[in-house]
Design a protein around this motif. Structure first.
Motif, PDB file in Angstrom:
ATOM      1  N   GLY A 146     -22.307  -7.610  -9.855  1.00  0.00           N
ATOM      2  CA  GLY A 146     -22.375  -8.267 -11.153  1.00  0.00           C
ATOM      3  C   GLY A 146     -21.485  -7.682 -12.228  1.00  0.00           C
ATOM      4  N   ARG A 147     -20.699  -6.668 -11.897  1.00  0.00           N
ATOM      5  CA  ARG A 147     -19.805  -6.090 -12.897  1.00  0.00           C
ATOM      6  C   ARG A 147     -18.537  -6.934 -13.018  1.00  0.00           C
ATOM      7  NH1 ARG A 147     -21.734  -0.625 -13.444  1.00  0.00           N
ATOM      8  NH2 ARG A 147     -20.369  -0.447 -15.257  1.00  0.00           N
ATOM      9  N   ARG A 148     -17.928  -6.875 -14.213  1.00  0.00           N
ATOM     10  CA  ARG A 148     -16.627  -7.533 -14.418  1.00  0.00           C
ATOM     11  C   ARG A 148     -15.555  -6.523 -14.037  1.00  0.00           C
ATOM     12  NH1 ARG A 148     -14.940  -9.107 -19.411  1.00  0.00           N
ATOM     13  NH2 ARG A 148     -16.326  -7.648 -20.469  1.00  0.00           N
ATOM     14  N   VAL A 149     -14.815  -6.809 -12.995  1.00  0.00           N
ATOM     15  CA  VAL A 149     -13.919  -5.812 -12.411  1.00  0.00           C
ATOM     16  C   VAL A 149     -12.463  -6.257 -12.503  1.00  0.00           C
ATOM     17  CG1 VAL A 149     -13.311  -4.567 -10.297  1.00  0.00           C
ATOM     18  CG2 VAL A 149     -15.713  -5.051 -10.801  1.00  0.00           C
ATOM     19  N   ARG A 150     -11.632  -5.326 -12.977  1.00  0.00           N
ATOM     20  CA  ARG A 150     -10.180  -5.493 -12.880  1.00  0.00           C
ATOM     21  C   ARG A 150      -9.659  -4.379 -11.977  1.00  0.00           C
ATOM     22  NH1 ARG A 150      -7.480  -4.918 -18.192  1.00  0.00           N
ATOM     23  NH2 ARG A 150      -9.375  -3.896 -18.931  1.00  0.00           N
ATOM     24  N   LEU A 151      -8.890  -4.764 -10.986  1.00  0.00           N
ATOM     25  CA  LEU A 151      -8.289  -3.791 -10.074  1.00  0.00           C
ATOM     26  C   LEU A 151      -6.818  -3.648 -10.441  1.00  0.00           C
ATOM     27  CD1 LEU A 151      -8.625  -2.138  -7.308  1.00  0.00           C
ATOM     28  CD2 LEU A 151      -7.481  -4.115  -6.294  1.00  0.00           C
ATOM     29  N   TRP A 152      -6.415  -2.428 -10.737  1.00  0.00           N
ATOM     30  CA  TRP A 152      -5.009  -2.146 -11.024  1.00  0.00           C
ATOM     31  C   TRP A 152      -4.392  -1.507  -9.795  1.00  0.00           C
ATOM     32  CZ3 TRP A 152      -4.897   0.464 -16.575  1.00  0.00           C
ATOM     33  CH2 TRP A 152      -5.325  -0.484 -17.522  1.00  0.00           C
ATOM     34  N   THR A 153      -3.335  -2.087  -9.279  1.00  0.00           N
ATOM     35  CA  THR A 153      -2.667  -1.527  -8.112  1.00  0.00           C
ATOM     36  C   THR A 153      -1.173  -1.453  -8.365  1.00  0.00           C
ATOM     37  OG1 THR A 153      -2.280  -1.786  -5.730  1.00  0.00           O
ATOM     38  CG2 THR A 153      -2.625  -3.813  -6.984  1.00  0.00           C
ATOM     39  N   ARG A 154      -0.568  -0.321  -8.044  1.00  0.00           N
ATOM     40  CA  ARG A 154       0.869  -0.129  -8.262  1.00  0.00           C
ATOM     41  C   ARG A 154       1.676  -1.042  -7.343  1.00  0.00           C
ATOM     42  NH1 ARG A 154       2.699   5.571  -6.541  1.00  0.00           N
ATOM     43  NH2 ARG A 154       2.459   4.512  -4.536  1.00  0.00           N
ATOM     44  N   ASP A 155       1.203  -1.155  -6.098  1.00  0.00           N
ATOM     45  CA  ASP A 155       1.887  -1.973  -5.094  1.00  0.00           C
ATOM     46  C   ASP A 155       0.966  -3.095  -4.639  1.00  0.00           C
ATOM     47  OD1 ASP A 155       4.183  -0.135  -4.815  1.00  0.00           O
ATOM     48  OD2 ASP A 155       2.706   1.221  -3.932  1.00  0.00           O
ATOM     49  N   PRO A 156       1.526  -4.223  -4.189  1.00  0.00           N
ATOM     50  CA  PRO A 156       0.676  -5.232  -3.545  1.00  0.00           C
ATOM     51  C   PRO A 156      -0.103  -4.568  -2.409  1.00  0.00           C
ATOM     52  CG  PRO A 156       2.918  -6.062  -3.839  1.00  0.00           C
ATOM     53  CD  PRO A 156       2.952  -4.609  -4.204  1.00  0.00           C
ATOM     54  N   VAL A 157      -1.327  -5.034  -2.158  1.00  0.00           N
ATOM     55  CA  VAL A 157      -2.182  -4.341  -1.191  1.00  0.00           C
ATOM     56  C   VAL A 157      -1.521  -4.221   0.182  1.00  0.00           C
ATOM     57  CG1 VAL A 157      -4.284  -5.017  -2.394  1.00  0.00           C
ATOM     58  CG2 VAL A 157      -3.477  -6.418  -0.489  1.00  0.00           C
ATOM     59  N   GLU A 158      -0.635  -5.171   0.510  1.00  0.00           N
ATOM     60  CA  GLU A 158       0.038  -5.123   1.809  1.00  0.00           C
ATOM     61  C   GLU A 158       1.029  -3.964   1.916  1.00  0.00           C
ATOM     62  OE1 GLU A 158      -1.080  -9.434   1.066  1.00  0.00           O
ATOM     63  OE2 GLU A 158      -0.197  -7.813  -0.118  1.00  0.00           O
ATOM     64  N   ARG A 159       1.349  -3.326   0.774  1.00  0.00           N
ATOM     65  CA  ARG A 159       2.340  -2.237   0.795  1.00  0.00           C
ATOM     66  C   ARG A 159       1.726  -0.891   0.410  1.00  0.00           C
ATOM     67  NH1 ARG A 159       6.283  -5.734  -1.743  1.00  0.00           N
ATOM     68  NH2 ARG A 159       6.531  -4.314  -3.497  1.00  0.00           N
ATOM     69  N   THR A 160       0.410  -0.785   0.405  1.00  0.00           N
ATOM     70  CA  THR A 160      -0.247   0.484   0.100  1.00  0.00           C
ATOM     71  C   THR A 160      -0.255   1.368   1.354  1.00  0.00           C
ATOM     72  OG1 THR A 160      -2.414  -0.411   0.693  1.00  0.00           O
ATOM     73  CG2 THR A 160      -1.766  -0.565  -1.628  1.00  0.00           C
ATOM     74  N   THR A 161      -0.600   2.647   1.166  1.00  0.00           N
ATOM     75  CA  THR A 161      -0.711   3.567   2.303  1.00  0.00           C
ATOM     76  C   THR A 161      -1.696   3.023   3.341  1.00  0.00           C
ATOM     77  OG1 THR A 161      -0.194   5.469   0.920  1.00  0.00           O
ATOM     78  CG2 THR A 161      -1.333   5.931   2.971  1.00  0.00           C
ATOM     79  N   SER A 162      -2.776   2.392   2.855  1.00  0.00           N
ATOM     80  CA  SER A 162      -3.801   1.866   3.770  1.00  0.00           C
ATOM     81  C   SER A 162      -3.240   0.838   4.743  1.00  0.00           C
ATOM     82  CB  SER A 162      -4.937   1.228   2.969  1.00  0.00           C
ATOM     83  OG  SER A 162      -5.571   2.175   2.138  1.00  0.00           O
ATOM     84  N   ALA A 163      -2.186   0.133   4.327  1.00  0.00           N
ATOM     85  CA  ALA A 163      -1.614  -0.908   5.178  1.00  0.00           C
ATOM     86  C   ALA A 163      -0.986  -0.320   6.436  1.00  0.00           C
ATOM     87  CB  ALA A 163      -0.570  -1.702   4.396  1.00  0.00           C
ATOM     88  N   VAL A 164      -0.651   0.969   6.402  1.00  0.00           N
ATOM     89  CA  VAL A 164      -0.006   1.627   7.535  1.00  0.00           C
ATOM     90  C   VAL A 164      -1.034   2.106   8.569  1.00  0.00           C
ATOM     91  CG1 VAL A 164       1.528   3.556   8.175  1.00  0.00           C
ATOM     92  CG2 VAL A 164       1.876   2.340   6.022  1.00  0.00           C
ATOM     93  N   ALA A 165      -2.294   2.244   8.156  1.00  0.00           N
ATOM     94  CA  ALA A 165      -3.312   2.889   8.998  1.00  0.00           C
ATOM     95  C   ALA A 165      -3.477   2.204  10.349  1.00  0.00           C
ATOM     96  CB  ALA A 165      -4.651   2.896   8.263  1.00  0.00           C
TER      97      ALA A 165
END
Length: 317
Positions: free
Chosen positions: A29-48
């Motif tokens: 129920g929280r109002r959430v804004r996500l700030w990301t430097r890179d599109p999610v497809e280009r984050t470190t997690s995308a390499v895992a």
């Protein structure tokens, strides 16, 4: 039902930890804004390579609890693998025995058993674990966040103070080194080779007892992911051809058919390592709340949902 101003949360960091935390907060129920430097497809997690198992993460007791909570979520998501990217796949954890793993995971992983000599040449554990295709999973998490009313903004952050919300959640991984600043966060470089799958259906993780070098392969849709490395304090972001050759050689020693597989891609990711995960809240001088959720090393995917639940609890007044 309207949201109060105090309900607003800015989550900084768009990898699997930030995305999952944002989803849990938005769905509560929280109002959430996500700030990301890179599109999610280009984050470190995308390499895992993204096998569920608490790898190189402290504190061990907490990490196992976070991992088991996450396991329950992944087991549910595996019912829709094409959508969520999560599948339950069998394989062998080399250099791991039943006594070591059975005590904390045995009741949740009923198929856990010692690997046979045919399955693995050393001591190993046969297990059926979540294997996550990050190419599908990260965009799916983003869509789930948007569906819950969250907003995703691509923006670089030079300081956490830029987020003026009443609650800020720091999921910046390696970025926390400069943003907090926290010099104890350091990179552990992982290199992968992606090849055409020659018909391998199970995964394998192996560590050479003498050299300590790792070899692993994970069958993902349409390809086989080969690894890997764990180079402490290396910031080298480009693939090293010699390292790539050695990875293929180590994996082919375990499964000879890998030797001739066509290479599709080379990848490098810098794991955000820390002596222990930092998951705690900090009251800022102006009365705002800062929640830290970073330092997960190579186990971000494994503990994401457990840490997200804890971070959401810390983010409530």
């Amino acid at each position: 039902m309207g949201s109060e101003p105090g309900d607003e949360v800015v989550v900084v960091g768009g990898g699997v930890i930030g995305l999952t935390t944002a989803v849990v907060l938005a769905e509560s129920g929280r109002r959430v804004r996500l700030w990301t430097r890179d599109p999610v497809e280009r984050t470190t997690s995308a390499v895992a390579g993204a096998l569920w198992w608490p790898y190189r993460i402290e504190p061990v007791v907490s990490a196992r609890q976070w991992a088991l909570h996450s396991l329950g979520v992944y087991e549910e998501l595996a019912a829709r693998p094409g959508l969520t990217g999560v599948r339950m796949v069998e394989g062998v954890l080399g250099e791991t025995d039943l006594d070591e793993a059975g005590g904390w995971a045995g009741t949740r992983l009923p198929g856990l058993r010692a690997a046979t000599a045919e399955e693995y040449g050393g001591t190993g554990l046969w297990a059926r674990l979540p294997l996550i295709d990050m190419r599908a999973h990260l965009p799916w998490l983003r869509e789930r966040l948007l569906a819950a009313g969250g907003v995703v903004e691509t923006r670089a952050v030079t300081g956490l103070a830029e987020a003026g919300a009443p609650v800020v959640v720091n999921c910046t991984g390696l970025g926390a080194r400069d943003l907090v600043p926290d010099a104890s966060v350091r990179p552990v470089r992982g290199q992968l080779v992606v090849v055409e799958n020659p018909g391998i259906r199970t995964w394998l993780v192996s560590t050479d007892p003498v050299s300590g070098e790792m070899a692993y392969f994970f069958p993902q849709p349409g390809r086989l992911v080969l690894g890997g490395t764990a180079q402490e304090d290396s910031w080298a972001a480009e693939p090293d051809p010699a390292v790539a050759e050695a990875i293929v050689r180590r994996c082919a020693a375990l499964r000879p058919e890998i030797a001739g597989a066509r290479v599709l891609e080379h990848r490098v990711g810098l794991r955000p390592a820390r002596d222990a995960v930092r998951l705690e809240r900090e009251e800022l001088p102006d009365g705002r709340l800062l929640v830290h959720n970073y330092g997960h090393g190579g186990a971000g995917v494994t503990v994401a949902w457990g840490c997200a639940r804890e971070a959401a609890r810390l983010a409530s007044r």
